[in-house]
Design an enzyme around this catalytic site. Structure first.
Site, short mmCIF file in Angstrom:
data_model
loop_
_atom_site.label_atom_id
_atom_site.label_comp_id
_atom_site.label_asym_id
_atom_site.label_seq_id
_atom_site.Cartn_x
_atom_site.Cartn_y
_atom_site.Cartn_z
CD GLU A 92 5.37 14.95 -0.60
OE1 GLU A 92 4.66 14.04 -0.11
OE2 GLU A 92 5.37 16.12 -0.15
CB CYS A 100 1.58 13.88 5.52
SG CYS A 100 -0.02 13.04 5.64
CG HIS A 116 1.42 15.02 0.65
ND1 HIS A 116 2.37 14.15 1.12
CD2 HIS A 116 0.27 14.73 1.32
CE1 HIS A 116 1.83 13.35 2.03
NE2 HIS A 116 0.55 13.68 2.17
#
Length: 227
Positions: free
Chosen positions: A196, A86, A194
């Site tokens: 994570e 991002c 994302h």
């Protein structure tokens, strides 16, 4: 394996990234402030999402000038894995580590939801635990995620197998549905989704764990071969 999670003023996914490594992958990770200049003790570098320096000028533009970025470039030149997610992707583009640019989303609105992502190449240090054309689910959360490059750059990305992730249902207008790319050497990955935030079933997906595991497996194999 030891991961550096670079923290900029305005980062807001740094703790998620650290958690993905220490809890999801069971490996070592540490925060590194943007004013540091040495990453030599780390095996991989992670640039998290957020709004570095408030996204003044352009998203990632000020982060790209931080002192730590020279060390990130050195790590990339040494072949270490460098992942920007991002805002981290935006910083990699602004610093010249990856080609292209990220524009405002096509409909000029912030998007935050889980989306399907297609794996376009499993033959990278970031995707060896996936299969080609596999569809996974990862969250996105961005207002400037519309990837753009000119046609010559796109042809070069395609020719060198640098397009790693695409959107089957393009949420932001990215050219050719691109969601993530690598450098020609294959050790620097920038992506808008994302991983994570997709390391626990409670969060709606565990697909992100395999990306981090891919890095770990590649690193272990390289060190065993070179031992």
């Amino acid at each position: 394996m030891r991961f550096a999670v670079v923290v900029f003023p305005g980062s807001n996914c740094d703790r998620d990234m650290l958690h993905a490594i220490t809890d999801g992958l069971q490996e070592e990770a540490a925060f590194v402030w943007h004013t540091e200049t040495d990453l030599s003790e780390y095996d991989a570098v992670l640039l998290p999402g957020g709004f570095s320096h408030g996204d003044y000028l352009r998203a990632g533009a000020m982060g790209a000038t931080a002192p730590i970025m020279q060390a990130v470039k050195e790590a990339a030149a040494q072949g270490k894995p460098v992942l920007g997610v991002c805002n981290g992707f935006q910083i990699l583009l602004e610093s010249g580590l990856l080609p292209g640019a990220l524009l405002r989303n096509e409909k000029l609105s912030f998007i935050c939801r889980n989306v399907p992502i297609t794996i376009r190449s499993k033959d990278t240090m970031f995707t060896n635990q996936f299969t080609n054309d596999e569809e996974i689910v990862l969250p996105i959360a961005h207002g400037d995620g519309n990837y753009f490059c000119d046609e010559a750059t796109y042809q070069s990305l395609a020719e060198h197998n640098q397009i790693i992730f695409t959107y089957p249902n393009n949420p932001n207008g990215s050219v050719h549905d691109i969601a993530g790319i690598t450098n020609k050497e294959g050790n620097v990955l920038g992506m808008m989704p994302h991983p994570e935030r997709a390391v626990e079933a409670l969060l709606g997906s565990t697909d992100g764990v395999r990306l981090f595991r891919s890095i770990l497996i590649h690193w272990r194999e390289a060190h065993v071969l070179n031992a």
